[in-house]
Design a protein around this motif. Structure first.
Motif, PDB file in Angstrom:
ATOM      1  N   ILE A   8      58.538  -3.067  31.382  1.00  0.00           N
ATOM      2  CA  ILE A   8      60.233  -3.265  31.236  1.00  0.00           C
ATOM      3  C   ILE A   8      60.763  -2.398  32.006  1.00  0.00           C
ATOM      4  CG2 ILE A   8      61.953  -3.466  29.657  1.00  0.00           C
ATOM      5  CD1 ILE A   8      60.094  -4.358  27.522  1.00  0.00           C
ATOM      6  N   SER A   9      60.577  -1.194  32.060  1.00  0.00           N
ATOM      7  CA  SER A   9      61.132  -0.217  32.898  1.00  0.00           C
ATOM      8  C   SER A   9      60.923  -0.372  34.160  1.00  0.00           C
ATOM      9  CB  SER A   9      60.557   1.177  32.610  1.00  0.00           C
ATOM     10  OG  SER A   9      61.134   2.330  33.267  1.00  0.00           O
ATOM     11  N   ALA A  10      59.939  -0.932  34.681  1.00  0.00           N
ATOM     12  CA  ALA A  10      59.399  -1.126  36.160  1.00  0.00           C
ATOM     13  C   ALA A  10      60.453  -2.424  36.666  1.00  0.00           C
ATOM     14  CB  ALA A  10      57.736  -1.536  36.262  1.00  0.00           C
ATOM     15  N   LEU A  15      64.985  -4.690  39.600  1.00  0.00           N
ATOM     16  CA  LEU A  15      66.170  -5.636  39.418  1.00  0.00           C
ATOM     17  C   LEU A  15      67.465  -5.213  39.698  1.00  0.00           C
ATOM     18  CD1 LEU A  15      65.187  -8.154  36.457  1.00  0.00           C
ATOM     19  CD2 LEU A  15      64.925  -8.654  38.756  1.00  0.00           C
ATOM     20  N   THR A  16      67.406  -3.924  39.494  1.00  0.00           N
ATOM     21  CA  THR A  16      68.835  -3.249  39.751  1.00  0.00           C
ATOM     22  C   THR A  16      68.927  -2.886  41.330  1.00  0.00           C
ATOM     23  OG1 THR A  16      68.284  -1.955  37.760  1.00  0.00           O
ATOM     24  CG2 THR A  16      70.094  -1.199  39.467  1.00  0.00           C
ATOM     25  N   PRO A  17      70.110  -3.283  41.653  1.00  0.00           N
ATOM     26  CA  PRO A  17      70.555  -3.150  43.348  1.00  0.00           C
ATOM     27  C   PRO A  17      70.607  -1.745  43.662  1.00  0.00           C
ATOM     28  CG  PRO A  17      72.523  -3.960  42.096  1.00  0.00           C
ATOM     29  CD  PRO A  17      71.239  -3.923  41.027  1.00  0.00           C
ATOM     30  N   VAL A  18      70.341  -1.478  44.888  1.00  0.00           N
ATOM     31  CA  VAL A  18      70.481  -0.021  45.523  1.00  0.00           C
ATOM     32  C   VAL A  18      72.034   0.173  45.630  1.00  0.00           C
ATOM     33  CG1 VAL A  18      70.179   1.705  47.201  1.00  0.00           C
ATOM     34  CG2 VAL A  18      68.323  -0.005  46.473  1.00  0.00           C
ATOM     35  N   SER A 170      65.878   7.206  39.355  1.00  0.00           N
ATOM     36  CA  SER A 170      66.123   5.823  38.427  1.00  0.00           C
ATOM     37  C   SER A 170      67.106   5.083  39.154  1.00  0.00           C
ATOM     38  CB  SER A 170      66.151   6.525  37.049  1.00  0.00           C
ATOM     39  OG  SER A 170      66.620   5.231  36.345  1.00  0.00           O
ATOM     40  N   LEU A 171      66.413   3.953  39.522  1.00  0.00           N
ATOM     41  CA  LEU A 171      67.385   3.197  40.158  1.00  0.00           C
ATOM     42  C   LEU A 171      68.114   2.490  39.299  1.00  0.00           C
ATOM     43  CD1 LEU A 171      68.206   1.970  42.950  1.00  0.00           C
ATOM     44  CD2 LEU A 171      66.477   0.156  42.587  1.00  0.00           C
TER      45      LEU A 171
END
Length: 309
Positions: A8-10, A15-18, A170-171
Protein backbone atom coordinates in the motif's frame (compact mmCIF):
# COMPACT_ATOMS: atom_id res chain seq x y z
CA UNK A 1 -0.02 -7.66 7.28
CA UNK A 2 3.57 -6.54 6.76
CA UNK A 3 3.42 -7.35 3.04
CA UNK A 4 0.10 -5.55 2.58
CA UNK A 5 1.33 -2.44 4.40
CA UNK A 6 4.48 -2.29 2.28
CA UNK A 7 2.49 -2.72 -0.94
CA UNK A 8 0.00 0.00 0.00
CA UNK A 9 2.83 2.37 0.89
CA UNK A 10 4.60 1.60 -2.41
CA UNK A 11 1.39 2.15 -4.39
CA UNK A 12 0.77 5.48 -2.72
CA UNK A 13 4.31 6.56 -3.49
CA UNK A 14 3.88 5.49 -7.12
CA UNK A 15 0.61 7.39 -7.61
CA UNK A 16 1.67 10.68 -6.00
CA UNK A 17 2.91 13.29 -8.51
CA UNK A 18 6.30 14.91 -8.03
CA UNK A 19 6.09 18.43 -6.62
CA UNK A 20 8.44 21.15 -7.88
CA UNK A 21 6.98 24.11 -5.97
CA UNK A 22 8.85 25.21 -2.84
CA UNK A 23 6.53 25.56 0.16
CA UNK A 24 8.74 24.38 3.01
CA UNK A 25 8.24 27.45 5.20
CA UNK A 26 4.47 27.42 4.80
CA UNK A 27 3.80 23.67 4.87
CA UNK A 28 6.92 21.95 6.19
CA UNK A 29 7.02 19.92 2.97
CA UNK A 30 10.02 19.82 0.64
CA UNK A 31 10.44 18.92 -3.00
CA UNK A 32 12.82 16.17 -4.20
CA UNK A 33 15.22 18.89 -5.35
CA UNK A 34 15.16 20.46 -1.88
CA UNK A 35 15.61 17.01 -0.29
CA UNK A 36 18.82 16.58 -2.30
CA UNK A 37 20.03 20.09 -1.40
CA UNK A 38 19.38 19.51 2.32
CA UNK A 39 21.04 16.09 2.10
CA UNK A 40 24.08 17.56 0.37
CA UNK A 41 24.46 20.09 3.17
CA UNK A 42 24.12 17.38 5.83
CA UNK A 43 26.85 15.29 4.17
CA UNK A 44 29.05 18.36 3.70
CA UNK A 45 28.84 19.47 7.34
CA UNK A 46 28.71 16.02 8.97
CA UNK A 47 30.68 13.38 7.00
CA UNK A 48 29.41 10.50 9.13
CA UNK A 49 26.41 10.84 6.83
CA UNK A 50 26.74 9.86 3.20
CA UNK A 51 24.67 9.32 0.08
CA UNK A 52 24.41 5.90 -1.47
CA UNK A 53 22.94 4.43 -4.59
CA UNK A 54 20.50 1.52 -4.78
CA UNK A 55 20.02 -1.23 -7.33
CA UNK A 56 18.66 -0.06 -10.67
CA UNK A 57 15.26 -1.64 -10.07
CA UNK A 58 14.81 0.35 -6.86
CA UNK A 59 15.99 3.73 -8.05
CA UNK A 60 13.56 6.62 -8.06
CA UNK A 61 13.82 8.56 -11.28
CA UNK A 62 13.13 11.93 -9.67
CA UNK A 63 16.33 11.66 -7.58
CA UNK A 64 19.93 11.54 -8.85
CA UNK A 65 21.23 8.00 -9.19
CA UNK A 66 23.97 8.56 -6.63
CA UNK A 67 21.72 10.39 -4.16
CA UNK A 68 18.87 8.00 -3.51
CA UNK A 69 19.24 7.46 0.24
CA UNK A 70 21.18 9.06 3.10
CA UNK A 71 22.87 6.70 5.55
CA UNK A 72 24.93 6.80 8.73
CA UNK A 73 26.23 3.58 10.25
CA UNK A 74 26.78 2.13 13.72
CA UNK A 75 25.24 4.93 15.76
CA UNK A 76 25.48 3.90 19.44
CA UNK A 77 22.56 3.41 21.80
CA UNK A 78 22.90 2.37 25.45
CA UNK A 79 19.64 3.60 26.96
CA UNK A 80 16.33 1.87 26.29
CA UNK A 81 13.42 4.25 26.04
CA UNK A 82 11.22 1.91 28.09
CA UNK A 83 13.43 1.41 31.17
CA UNK A 84 13.92 3.67 34.20
CA UNK A 85 16.89 5.50 32.70
CA UNK A 86 15.04 5.93 29.42
CA UNK A 87 11.99 7.24 31.26
CA UNK A 88 14.13 9.84 33.03
CA UNK A 89 15.60 10.92 29.72
CA UNK A 90 12.14 11.09 28.20
CA UNK A 91 10.95 13.23 31.08
CA UNK A 92 13.89 15.57 30.55
CA UNK A 93 13.12 15.74 26.85
CA UNK A 94 9.38 16.27 27.22
CA UNK A 95 8.99 19.62 28.96
CA UNK A 96 5.90 21.68 29.70
CA UNK A 97 6.24 23.92 26.66
CA UNK A 98 4.11 22.75 23.72
CA UNK A 99 3.34 23.68 20.17
CA UNK A 100 -0.22 24.53 21.04
CA UNK A 101 -3.30 22.46 20.26
CA UNK A 102 -3.92 24.22 16.98
CA UNK A 103 -0.44 23.35 15.67
CA UNK A 104 0.53 19.97 16.95
CA UNK A 105 -1.75 17.48 15.22
CA UNK A 106 -1.43 15.28 18.31
CA UNK A 107 2.32 15.79 18.78
CA UNK A 108 2.40 18.60 21.38
CA UNK A 109 5.50 17.31 23.14
CA UNK A 110 7.76 17.00 20.09
CA UNK A 111 8.80 20.64 19.97
CA UNK A 112 9.43 20.61 23.71
CA UNK A 113 11.66 17.60 23.27
CA UNK A 114 13.78 19.42 20.74
CA UNK A 115 13.95 22.60 22.84
CA UNK A 116 15.05 20.57 25.87
CA UNK A 117 17.57 18.37 24.07
CA UNK A 118 20.55 20.44 25.11
CA UNK A 119 19.52 20.36 28.78
CA UNK A 120 19.24 16.57 28.73
CA UNK A 121 22.57 16.10 26.95
CA UNK A 122 26.06 15.99 28.33
CA UNK A 123 27.12 19.39 29.80
CA UNK A 124 30.23 19.42 27.68
CA UNK A 125 28.26 19.52 24.45
CA UNK A 126 25.35 21.71 25.53
CA UNK A 127 26.73 24.81 23.83
CA UNK A 128 27.41 22.94 20.61
CA UNK A 129 24.00 21.27 20.43
CA UNK A 130 22.14 24.42 21.42
CA UNK A 131 18.45 25.13 21.11
CA UNK A 132 17.49 24.01 17.61
CA UNK A 133 15.08 26.90 17.32
CA UNK A 134 18.12 29.17 17.05
CA UNK A 135 20.11 27.24 14.44
CA UNK A 136 21.63 29.37 11.71
CA UNK A 137 24.81 29.19 9.64
CA UNK A 138 26.99 30.25 12.59
CA UNK A 139 25.41 27.69 14.90
CA UNK A 140 26.11 24.95 12.38
CA UNK A 141 29.81 25.73 12.65
CA UNK A 142 29.47 24.99 16.37
CA UNK A 143 28.22 21.50 15.53
CA UNK A 144 31.58 20.81 13.89
CA UNK A 145 33.26 21.35 17.26
CA UNK A 146 30.83 19.16 19.16
CA UNK A 147 32.26 16.02 20.71
CA UNK A 148 30.47 12.67 20.74
CA UNK A 149 28.56 12.02 23.94
CA UNK A 150 30.91 10.82 26.65
CA UNK A 151 28.13 9.47 28.81
CA UNK A 152 28.30 6.18 26.88
CA UNK A 153 31.33 5.11 28.97
CA UNK A 154 29.12 5.04 32.05
CA UNK A 155 26.90 2.30 30.65
CA UNK A 156 27.16 -1.47 30.62
CA UNK A 157 28.85 -2.46 27.31
CA UNK A 158 26.57 -5.50 27.11
CA UNK A 159 23.63 -3.11 26.75
CA UNK A 160 25.16 -1.37 23.76
CA UNK A 161 23.20 -1.38 20.55
CA UNK A 162 24.14 0.18 17.26
CA UNK A 163 21.90 1.48 14.52
CA UNK A 164 22.22 2.10 10.84
CA UNK A 165 19.97 5.06 10.04
CA UNK A 166 18.55 5.68 6.59
CA UNK A 167 16.72 8.75 5.30
CA UNK A 168 14.65 8.49 2.16
CA UNK A 169 12.24 10.87 0.48
CA UNK A 170 8.53 10.19 0.94
CA UNK A 171 6.82 11.31 -2.25
CA UNK A 172 3.35 10.81 -0.81
CA UNK A 173 4.02 13.01 2.24
CA UNK A 174 6.74 15.20 0.63
CA UNK A 175 9.07 14.94 3.63
CA UNK A 176 12.10 12.86 4.65
CA UNK A 177 11.37 9.44 6.11
CA UNK A 178 13.61 7.69 8.63
CA UNK A 179 14.33 3.94 8.65
CA UNK A 180 16.27 2.19 11.42
CA UNK A 181 18.13 -1.12 11.45
CA UNK A 182 19.53 -2.13 14.84
CA UNK A 183 22.08 -4.63 16.16
CA UNK A 184 22.85 -5.87 19.67
CA UNK A 185 26.27 -5.84 21.38
CA UNK A 186 27.25 -9.03 19.52
CA UNK A 187 26.28 -7.61 16.13
CA UNK A 188 23.13 -9.72 15.84
CA UNK A 189 20.22 -7.90 14.13
CA UNK A 190 17.51 -6.76 16.52
CA UNK A 191 13.92 -7.83 16.08
CA UNK A 192 11.25 -5.23 15.37
CA UNK A 193 10.02 -5.57 18.97
CA UNK A 194 13.52 -5.01 20.32
CA UNK A 195 14.01 -1.91 18.18
CA UNK A 196 10.65 -0.60 19.38
CA UNK A 197 12.17 -0.52 22.88
CA UNK A 198 14.23 2.45 21.71
CA UNK A 199 11.14 4.51 20.78
CA UNK A 200 9.46 6.66 23.44
CA UNK A 201 6.46 4.64 24.57
CA UNK A 202 3.92 7.38 24.00
CA UNK A 203 4.84 7.50 20.31
CA UNK A 204 5.60 3.84 19.69
CA UNK A 205 2.11 2.97 18.49
CA UNK A 206 1.58 6.31 16.74
CA UNK A 207 4.78 6.64 14.75
CA UNK A 208 6.52 3.30 14.33
CA UNK A 209 5.77 1.02 11.40
CA UNK A 210 7.40 -2.25 10.43
CA UNK A 211 7.96 -2.61 6.71
CA UNK A 212 10.32 -3.84 4.06
CA UNK A 213 12.70 -1.05 3.16
CA UNK A 214 11.90 -0.01 -0.42
CA UNK A 215 15.55 0.74 -1.15
CA UNK A 216 16.88 -2.67 -0.01
CA UNK A 217 16.42 -6.24 -1.19
CA UNK A 218 14.02 -7.98 1.16
CA UNK A 219 15.16 -6.33 4.40
CA UNK A 220 12.65 -5.49 7.11
CA UNK A 221 13.21 -2.36 9.22
CA UNK A 222 11.26 -0.09 11.48
CA UNK A 223 10.41 3.38 10.26
CA UNK A 224 9.13 6.61 11.78
CA UNK A 225 5.90 7.20 9.90
CA UNK A 226 5.99 10.57 8.09
CA UNK A 227 2.31 11.51 8.37
CA UNK A 228 2.99 14.23 10.98
CA UNK A 229 6.46 15.29 9.85
CA UNK A 230 5.38 18.22 7.68
CA UNK A 231 3.31 19.87 10.41
CA UNK A 232 6.04 19.52 13.03
CA UNK A 233 8.69 20.81 10.62
CA UNK A 234 6.48 23.75 9.64
CA UNK A 235 6.20 24.83 13.26
CA UNK A 236 9.91 24.33 14.00
CA UNK A 237 11.03 26.27 10.95
CA UNK A 238 8.53 29.03 11.67
CA UNK A 239 9.74 29.39 15.24
CA UNK A 240 13.37 29.38 14.09
CA UNK A 241 12.67 32.15 11.61
CA UNK A 242 10.76 34.19 14.19
CA UNK A 243 13.65 33.91 16.61
CA UNK A 244 16.16 34.89 13.93
CA UNK A 245 14.14 37.95 12.98
CA UNK A 246 13.73 38.99 16.61
CA UNK A 247 17.50 38.89 17.05
CA UNK A 248 18.25 41.16 14.10
CA UNK A 249 18.11 44.89 13.62
CA UNK A 250 15.65 45.94 10.89
CA UNK A 251 18.40 46.88 8.43
CA UNK A 252 20.26 43.62 9.12
CA UNK A 253 17.19 41.53 8.37
CA UNK A 254 16.82 42.96 4.89
CA UNK A 255 20.51 42.69 4.09
CA UNK A 256 20.89 39.26 5.69
CA UNK A 257 18.10 37.70 3.68
CA UNK A 258 19.64 39.05 0.48
CA UNK A 259 23.12 37.77 1.19
CA UNK A 260 22.52 34.59 3.21
CA UNK A 261 25.14 31.98 2.33
CA UNK A 262 26.36 28.73 3.87
CA UNK A 263 29.84 27.30 4.42
CA UNK A 264 33.30 28.66 3.77
CA UNK A 265 35.57 29.17 0.78
CA UNK A 266 32.56 29.54 -1.48
CA UNK A 267 31.89 25.80 -1.29
CA UNK A 268 28.25 26.71 -0.75
CA UNK A 269 27.12 29.51 -3.00
CA UNK A 270 24.47 32.09 -2.24
CA UNK A 271 21.02 30.64 -1.71
CA UNK A 272 18.95 31.01 -4.87
CA UNK A 273 16.30 33.71 -5.14
CA UNK A 274 13.42 31.31 -4.49
CA UNK A 275 14.55 31.03 -0.84
CA UNK A 276 15.89 34.55 -0.35
CA UNK A 277 12.84 35.61 1.62
CA UNK A 278 13.47 33.01 4.32
CA UNK A 279 15.83 33.43 7.27
CA UNK A 280 16.11 29.62 7.47
CA UNK A 281 17.43 28.21 4.17
CA UNK A 282 16.06 24.89 2.99
CA UNK A 283 19.59 23.47 3.10
CA UNK A 284 19.27 23.45 6.93
CA UNK A 285 16.06 21.40 6.80
CA UNK A 286 17.71 18.03 7.47
CA UNK A 287 19.43 19.32 10.61
CA UNK A 288 16.08 20.26 12.11
CA UNK A 289 14.60 16.98 10.94
CA UNK A 290 17.25 14.95 12.76
CA UNK A 291 16.76 16.86 16.00
CA UNK A 292 13.05 16.20 15.71
CA UNK A 293 13.69 12.47 15.21
CA UNK A 294 16.07 12.42 18.18
CA UNK A 295 13.20 13.47 20.44
CA UNK A 296 11.30 10.31 19.43
CA UNK A 297 14.35 8.05 19.88
CA UNK A 298 16.23 9.71 22.77
CA UNK A 299 18.47 6.73 23.58
CA UNK A 300 19.98 6.64 20.09
CA UNK A 301 22.89 9.06 20.15
CA UNK A 302 22.02 11.08 17.05
CA UNK A 303 24.39 13.81 18.19
CA UNK A 304 27.22 11.33 17.67
CA UNK A 305 26.60 11.72 13.94
CA UNK A 306 27.03 15.47 14.34
CA UNK A 307 30.26 15.36 16.31
CA UNK A 308 32.19 12.26 15.21
CA UNK A 309 34.08 13.82 12.33
Amino acid sequence: MLGIRSKISALREYLTPVSTVSTYQKTGEITPEEFVAAGDFLVYKFPTWEWFDVTASRRREFLPEDKQVLITRLVPSYIRANNDEGNKLAEALLGDDTLGAEDDGGWTEIESAIKSKAAAADDKRNDAIADMEAVDADDLDDFDAAEPAESSSDHDPSQKRTYNLYITYSLSYRVPKMYLSGFNADGVPLSADEMAEDIIGEYKDKTVTIEKAPFMEDQTMISIHPCKHANVMRVLLGKAEDKFIESQKPEEITEGMKNLSVGEDNEWEQIDDSHAESAVPVTHYMIYFLKFISSVTPGIEHDYTMGAL
